[in-house]
Design an enzyme around this catalytic site. Structure first.
Site, PDB file in Angstrom:
ATOM      1  N   THR A   1       0.833  -1.252   0.181  1.00  0.00           N
ATOM      2  CA  THR A   1       0.045  -0.004  -0.042  1.00  0.00           C
ATOM      3  C   THR A   1       1.115   1.046   0.166  1.00  0.00           C
ATOM      4  O   THR A   1       1.572   1.487   0.988  1.00  0.00           O
ATOM      5  CB  THR A   1      -0.990  -0.029   1.373  1.00  0.00           C
ATOM      6  OG1 THR A   1      -1.842  -1.001   1.075  1.00  0.00           O
ATOM      7  CG2 THR A   1      -1.728   1.424   1.173  1.00  0.00           C
TER       8      THR A   1
ATOM      9  N   LYS B   1      -7.293   2.006  -2.956  1.00  0.00           N
ATOM     10  CA  LYS B   1      -7.246   1.547  -1.622  1.00  0.00           C
ATOM     11  C   LYS B   1      -7.473   2.721  -0.670  1.00  0.00           C
ATOM     12  O   LYS B   1      -7.766   2.624   0.405  1.00  0.00           O
ATOM     13  CB  LYS B   1      -5.828   0.660  -1.572  1.00  0.00           C
ATOM     14  CG  LYS B   1      -5.260   0.551  -0.069  1.00  0.00           C
ATOM     15  CD  LYS B   1      -5.892  -0.896   0.514  1.00  0.00           C
ATOM     16  CE  LYS B   1      -5.675  -1.192   1.795  1.00  0.00           C
ATOM     17  NZ  LYS B   1      -4.481  -1.730   1.978  1.00  0.00           N
TER      18      LYS B   1
ATOM     19  N   LYS C   1       0.321   5.482   8.409  1.00  0.00           N
ATOM     20  CA  LYS C   1       1.137   5.339   7.092  1.00  0.00           C
ATOM     21  C   LYS C   1       0.079   5.554   5.871  1.00  0.00           C
ATOM     22  O   LYS C   1       0.290   6.448   4.995  1.00  0.00           O
ATOM     23  CB  LYS C   1       1.974   4.175   6.980  1.00  0.00           C
ATOM     24  CG  LYS C   1       2.788   4.188   5.613  1.00  0.00           C
ATOM     25  CD  LYS C   1       3.081   2.770   4.941  1.00  0.00           C
ATOM     26  CE  LYS C   1       1.624   2.042   4.178  1.00  0.00           C
ATOM     27  NZ  LYS C   1       1.939   1.003   3.715  1.00  0.00           N
TER      28      LYS C   1
END
Lengths: 293, 293
Positions: free
Chosen positions: A99, A174, A242
């Site tokens: 990701t 995502k 993150k």
């Protein structure tokens, strides 16, 4: 049909079982992991060999899979001195499961094209359990031909696999997912904090409301552990931080105000400073419960 | 078994079909509505009579149902000069379907007990469609005996019906529902705003992510109308404002910090000042899209 050769870079919680599924499917695997002992362990669990660098792992691969921590790790194992791009063969495909930002996906797409190979950004969701069961959702960005070529291999650990658009689109999808999760989990945490303080039977409350307009995957799958003050599982706050940082940077770029997402990112920062970097994202409840009233 | 006599006070969007279901079940109905024409219309659609005041409607009733706008309306039709409490018979049950405060529920419970009758707070969810189809969720607060006595009647328009605890518990459960919805819908709105600005195919994004950790009733049932910028349906912002005000007052009382719910209530206030009081709660997206960046 000759055997498919694949490399897998990054044998973390997710990558380890994902690479394992490919090995079990009869693909000739070469793996690389920053901590070499883990790669050695992997070769004891599965058929395949390990290489001393990403470049060495990728040298004879038709498909190179990566699943590392963040943009920096990703740039290092691809564009770095011993990176995949040093050896990636013409016609090979680089598939990135990290990701990461849409920006780094576009960079790697350009770098791959430059040497006659192909790129797919393919972040996953479904967690450790999804990786182990081969039930991951995979959101892909890239061109149709590359996607179709890699799809049968992705099916060894993916269930819902979709091509979302050109390179970077998997990462952007995502990000939408993580933005939705942030607001959703905070709403659930505030609702549950209220239910407990109101003296309600919180289990009964969620049984009652989870079928209606307030219902969500998070409500169904997290209310019990939240009630039990259990956060040693699930998706860690450090990773969510993150991901949300990536979302917020991209939102500045594409002009989207994300007032609540931004604030929840701050809440997660507070949880990190409470020592909860490894707690599940639903620990937003524990933060609320520590606020003096 | 003699015929059950019931009164129904408040024939709004919800009350009108709910009272209709009771009439169709063979219960002898007397209805009251502030705007008398609507009560007259109801008696043309269903068997039953209408009364000139709540007190008159309740006079011979075994069960008195109320479904009005807010705490003030509720106090007026119960405790006011022509209110239900003037005539509520000993042994009769007052069932309140209004989404109101837990405080007024406890007041009405005390007032009912004082004259030898019983009270159940019973806010509903499921919207106009649920009321029409007889598929409402009903969250009840009161004692077990009263609940069991009313349950067969509630089943004429309810599907998931639960006793949550003592008087006020139905209202508190509804508040948990609304708190969860607020965070959830803002998360969805921020995610969708991002998806659109990122140039993604938003329909495809939600198809892909709605089965996973970001999934929710709101995502499944509202993403299409949000993409289409359609808000002339669903649950109105004015009602959500009223409900969230109730939640926030109760949260002060029970010591629950609701930082994001509070902020989203402000967002809904902004939507009201944009002229969107009648828009669906998912119009948080429209607000985001108006913010200059």
């Amino acid at each position: 049909m000759s055997t498919l050769n694949a490399a897998f870079i990054g044998l973390g919680t997710m990558g380890y079982p994902m690479a394992g599924h490919l090995a079990e499917a009869g693909i000739a695997m070469t793996v690389y992991n920053r901590t070499a002992q883990r790669a050695q362990q992997w070769t004891r669990d599965y058929p395949g060999s390990h290489a001393p660098s990403p470049a060495d792992a990728a040298r004879h691969a038709d498909l190179v899979f990566i699943c590392v921590g963040d943009d920096n790790d990703l740039r290092q194992v691809t564009l770095g001195d011993d990176g995949v791009m040093q050896t990636l063969a013409k016609g090979a495909v680089l598939v990135d499961h990290t990701t990461a930002s849409a920006e780094v996906a576009r960079e790697l797409d350009a770098a791959s094209r430059k040497q006659g190979s192909h790129f797919l950004d393919a972040p996953v969701s479904g967690g450790q359990q999804g990786a182990q069961n081969g039930q991951l959702s995979i959101m892909c960005g890239g061109d149709e031909a590359t996607y179709q070529r890699v799809l049968p291999t992705l099916q060894h650990y993916g269930k819902a696999i979709n091509l979302m658009g050109p390179a970077g689109s998997g990462q952007l999808t995502k990000m939408v997912n993580q933005i939705c999760v942030a607001g959703l989990v905070e709403g659930l945490a505030e609702g549950l904090a209220f239910a407990l303080n109101a003296g309600l039977d919180a289990n009964k409350v969620f049984e009652t409301i989870s079928q209606g307009a307030a219902g969500s995957w998070q409500m169904v799958n997290r209310h019990q552990t939240m009630i039990d003050d259990q956060y040693e599982h699930g998706f860690a706050v450090d990773w969510m931080r993150k991901d949300l940082d990536i979302c917020l940077r991209e939102a500045v770029r594409n002009g989207t105000p994300l007032p609540i997402t931004e604030q929840i990112n701050d809440f997660y920062r507070e949880i990190q400073s409470m020592g909860g970097g490894r707690w599940d994202t639903s620990s937003l409840l524990r933060r609320l419960q520590k606020i003096p009233t």
